[in-house]
Design a protein around this motif. Sequence first.
Motif, short mmCIF file in Angstrom:
data_model
loop_
_atom_site.label_atom_id
_atom_site.label_comp_id
_atom_site.label_asym_id
_atom_site.label_seq_id
_atom_site.Cartn_x
_atom_site.Cartn_y
_atom_site.Cartn_z
N GLY A 60 106.67 92.47 89.30
CA GLY A 60 106.77 91.48 90.35
C GLY A 60 105.40 91.07 90.85
N SER A 61 105.28 89.84 91.32
CA SER A 61 104.00 89.38 91.85
C SER A 61 103.66 90.17 93.11
N PHE A 62 102.38 90.29 93.38
CA PHE A 62 101.99 91.01 94.59
C PHE A 62 102.46 90.26 95.83
N ALA A 63 102.47 88.92 95.76
CA ALA A 63 102.92 88.13 96.90
C ALA A 63 104.38 88.44 97.23
N PHE A 64 105.22 88.56 96.20
CA PHE A 64 106.62 88.89 96.44
C PHE A 64 106.76 90.30 96.99
N ARG A 65 106.06 91.25 96.39
CA ARG A 65 106.17 92.64 96.84
C ARG A 65 105.64 92.80 98.27
N LYS A 66 104.58 92.08 98.59
CA LYS A 66 104.04 92.14 99.95
C LYS A 66 105.05 91.59 100.96
N GLN A 67 105.73 90.49 100.59
CA GLN A 67 106.72 89.91 101.49
C GLN A 67 107.95 90.82 101.63
N ALA A 68 108.35 91.44 100.53
CA ALA A 68 109.48 92.37 100.59
C ALA A 68 109.15 93.56 101.49
N ALA A 69 107.91 94.05 101.40
CA ALA A 69 107.49 95.16 102.25
C ALA A 69 107.46 94.72 103.72
N ALA A 70 107.02 93.50 103.98
CA ALA A 70 107.01 92.98 105.35
C ALA A 70 108.42 92.88 105.91
N TRP A 71 109.36 92.45 105.06
CA TRP A 71 110.76 92.35 105.50
C TRP A 71 111.34 93.73 105.79
N MET A 72 111.02 94.73 104.97
CA MET A 72 111.50 96.09 105.21
C MET A 72 111.02 96.59 106.58
N LEU A 73 109.78 96.25 106.92
CA LEU A 73 109.23 96.67 108.21
C LEU A 73 109.92 95.93 109.36
N LYS A 74 110.11 94.64 109.20
CA LYS A 74 110.74 93.84 110.25
C LYS A 74 112.21 94.20 110.41
N ARG A 75 112.92 94.34 109.31
CA ARG A 75 114.37 94.54 109.36
C ARG A 75 114.75 95.96 109.72
N PHE A 76 114.04 96.95 109.18
CA PHE A 76 114.44 98.35 109.34
C PHE A 76 113.40 99.21 110.06
N GLY A 77 112.21 98.66 110.29
CA GLY A 77 111.15 99.48 110.86
C GLY A 77 110.60 100.48 109.86
N VAL A 78 110.74 100.18 108.58
CA VAL A 78 110.31 101.08 107.51
C VAL A 78 109.06 100.53 106.85
N GLU A 79 108.03 101.34 106.76
CA GLU A 79 106.77 100.92 106.14
C GLU A 79 106.71 101.44 104.71
N VAL A 80 106.56 100.52 103.76
CA VAL A 80 106.42 100.90 102.36
C VAL A 80 105.16 100.26 101.79
N ASP A 81 104.59 100.90 100.79
CA ASP A 81 103.39 100.42 100.13
C ASP A 81 103.80 99.42 99.05
N ALA A 82 103.44 98.16 99.24
CA ALA A 82 103.84 97.12 98.31
C ALA A 82 103.28 97.34 96.91
N GLU A 83 102.19 98.06 96.81
CA GLU A 83 101.55 98.28 95.51
C GLU A 83 102.20 99.40 94.73
N GLU A 84 102.57 100.49 95.40
CA GLU A 84 103.04 101.68 94.69
C GLU A 84 104.50 102.05 94.96
N GLU A 85 105.09 101.45 95.98
CA GLU A 85 106.43 101.89 96.38
C GLU A 85 107.46 100.77 96.35
N LEU A 86 107.22 99.77 95.50
CA LEU A 86 108.15 98.65 95.42
C LEU A 86 108.02 97.97 94.06
N VAL A 87 109.17 97.64 93.45
CA VAL A 87 109.18 96.95 92.17
C VAL A 87 110.23 95.85 92.21
#
Length: 413
Positions: free
Chosen positions: A77-104
């Motif tokens: 996945g593009s970094f832009a997509f993974r970064k946005q998905a990580a931002a949504w996880m934080l906004k929606r659930f209050g969960v912080e994930v590393d877009a580089e290593e913890e999301l595909v």
Amino acid sequence: MTYHSSKRKWRSEKLSQLGSSIFSEVAIWKGEAIQSGLDVINLGIGSPDQAPAFEIREALSAAVLRADSYSYPSSKGSFAFRKQAAAWMLKRFGVEVDAEEELVALMGSQDGLAHLALAICNPGDIAIVPDPGYPIYSGSLAIAGVKPWHLPLLAENEFLPDLDSIPENVWREAAFILLNFPGNPISTEVDLAFFVKLISLARKWDVLVVHDLAYSEMGFDGYRPLSILQVPEAIDTAVEFHSFSKSFNMAGCRIGFMTGNREAIGALRELKSNIDYGVFDPIQEAAIVALELAMEAGAEQGVAPLYERRRDAFVEALAQEGWMVPVPKATMFIWAPLPEGFSNHSGTGSSRDFARDLLLKTGVVVIPGDAFGAQGEGFVRIALVEEEVRLVEAAKRIGRYLRGEMIGPFFII
């Protein structure tokens, strides 16, 4: 030219374990109903009947027209997509994930569900999966040569899994446990205390928790589904699947993501790098817009209100026809026990008998419960994927069928 028939069967034995046979049967029944002249109301497959928001389609269209959009995308996945998905996880659930290593990124969550066992298990390993459960849960294990241990979801337990019923030897040998709340076909809800207990058991036995959260944005009556990653430090023990198919009406786009434990993420990334080249970049750009809209608008602007209205209209209409069904708190599905007395007028009274007879006599498509596992017998899954007026019409047809007033495409007057 002379053709010789081969004695070899060009078909893997694993295909018989993938659980798609009933869906194929239902498609055949549907064809028979159409051929007989019936107007079919398809409440079978859970494919959204609405389009994505205009802004999403606009972003997709613009990206498709760009000349630079047609190179190979990245399988992770593009970094832009993974970064946005990580931002949504934080906004929606209050969960912080590393877009580089913890999301595909995934070609829909089913892509990840189908391949995860191949990435993290060895043939002969054990995995715990729910029964009833979405067919790919067990199907993916057949592909990977992993043995399923079926965790029954029973009506007497309100379809909650009894974690204490899992034997110690199963916990000891299991590679992962897969659950989904709210689920498909059963939209059971759980609180954070359940997830805390699940994570605690998984840590004790060193088992990966796999949570399928495809219906995160489809909670009703004020209920908002939880992420298992909201449990403190769960990311060390769990991964979670998210999908754009139901939440944003992007089923045909085939995009989702898995987030959580970086070792499991890395394994799936590595496998996928040998299988595919990732999601088409314009689709990822459209998904970025979908997440941006969701973060700006909140739950009240999402898909949940639509399906809640449909649920209310359909359940009420069925009740007026004499079939009382449970009222789901989430998803686009109703998991309904067969009507009382069904076996009195058709076949053996199995779920498959009911679904077939109902379709051929009324044109209403539902999925027999045994499509989702042995524990699904005695139930049918009904998808709320038609407008309210069509759902009410389906309920009226079902009522006439249950009263014996409908034979084939004709009503008895």
